[in-house]
Design a protein around this motif. Structure first.
Motif, mmCIF file in Angstrom:
data_model
loop_
_atom_site.group_PDB
_atom_site.id
_atom_site.type_symbol
_atom_site.label_atom_id
_atom_site.label_comp_id
_atom_site.label_asym_id
_atom_site.label_seq_id
_atom_site.Cartn_x
_atom_site.Cartn_y
_atom_site.Cartn_z
ATOM 1 N N PHE A 72 0.829 -1.203 0.000
ATOM 2 C CA PHE A 72 0.000 0.000 0.000
ATOM 3 C C PHE A 72 0.863 1.254 0.000
ATOM 4 O O PHE A 72 0.671 2.153 -0.811
ATOM 5 C CB PHE A 72 -0.934 -0.013 1.223
ATOM 6 N N TRP A 73 1.822 1.326 0.910
ATOM 7 C CA TRP A 73 2.621 2.550 1.051
ATOM 8 C C TRP A 73 3.681 2.709 -0.032
ATOM 9 O O TRP A 73 3.992 3.831 -0.443
ATOM 10 C CB TRP A 73 3.260 2.619 2.437
ATOM 11 N N THR A 74 4.232 1.610 -0.528
ATOM 12 C CA THR A 74 5.278 1.694 -1.541
ATOM 13 C C THR A 74 4.708 1.945 -2.943
ATOM 14 O O THR A 74 5.237 2.744 -3.697
ATOM 15 C CB THR A 74 6.121 0.402 -1.564
ATOM 16 N N HIS A 75 3.616 1.243 -3.261
ATOM 17 C CA HIS A 75 3.096 1.280 -4.633
ATOM 18 C C HIS A 75 1.666 1.825 -4.734
ATOM 19 O O HIS A 75 1.090 1.804 -5.817
ATOM 20 C CB HIS A 75 3.129 -0.123 -5.241
ATOM 21 N N LYS A 76 1.089 2.244 -3.602
ATOM 22 C CA LYS A 76 -0.304 2.725 -3.598
ATOM 23 C C LYS A 76 -1.274 1.635 -4.075
ATOM 24 O O LYS A 76 -2.264 1.895 -4.748
ATOM 25 C CB LYS A 76 -0.470 3.984 -4.451
ATOM 26 N N THR A 77 -0.961 0.405 -3.734
ATOM 27 C CA THR A 77 -1.768 -0.740 -4.131
ATOM 28 C C THR A 77 -3.098 -0.737 -3.373
ATOM 29 O O THR A 77 -3.128 -0.553 -2.155
ATOM 30 C CB THR A 77 -1.021 -2.056 -3.814
ATOM 31 N N ARG A 78 -4.183 -0.953 -4.095
ATOM 32 C CA ARG A 78 -5.476 -1.127 -3.442
ATOM 33 C C ARG A 78 -5.574 -2.583 -3.015
ATOM 34 O O ARG A 78 -5.209 -3.497 -3.758
ATOM 35 C CB ARG A 78 -6.626 -0.791 -4.386
ATOM 36 N N VAL A 79 -6.089 -2.814 -1.812
ATOM 37 C CA VAL A 79 -6.184 -4.166 -1.271
ATOM 38 C C VAL A 79 -7.619 -4.429 -0.831
ATOM 39 O O VAL A 79 -8.187 -3.677 -0.029
ATOM 40 C CB VAL A 79 -5.235 -4.356 -0.062
#
Length: 127
Positions: A72-79
């Motif tokens: 989430f914090w490194t790549h702004k990945t939605r989970v």
């Protein structure tokens, strides 16, 4: 032009085969399946991670929580996380970082097979 790549990660080879068969039975092109644990590997950039019923073991849950936060914090990945409300998940610290998206009622045979669990919820992870 944007091309979405989908990969399924399932560490159990038999479950990976079942996923492939399920795709074929539903007339879908099977997705690539990776059958190894990726939690200790260098992260790829994922736009979306969808996982289900993965917080059944405390050590796994803690490792997964750390990994998801890093994504989430490194790549702004939605989970998005699906879980039927097992006690291990309800009691985990990740609960403070979840927002309910939708809740589904489980069919009666599934309720009986899962020790009385009656619903399954999809959560949006927002650390």
């Amino acid at each position: 032009m944007f091309y979405a790549m989908t990969i399924i990660i399932e560490i159990e080879c038999v479950a990976g085969m079942a996923i492939t068969l399920n795709c074929e039975l539903n007339q879908l092109k099977p997705f690539p399946i990776l059958t190894k644990n990726i939690l200790d590997l260098e992260q790829d950039k994922w736009d979306l991670i969808v996982l289900g019923d993965m917080f059944y073991d405390e050590d796994l849950a803690d490792s997964l929580h750390r990994w998801l936060k890093d994504c989430f914090w490194t790549h702004k990945t939605r989970v998005l996380i699906g879980d039927p409300g097992r006690p291990q998940f309800r009691g985990h610290s990740i609960q403070h970082q979840l927002h309910k998206v939708v809740e589904y009622s489980l069919p009666e045979p599934t309720r009986q097979e899962n020790n009385g669990l009656t619903t399954s919820t999809v959560w949006d992870f927002q650390p």
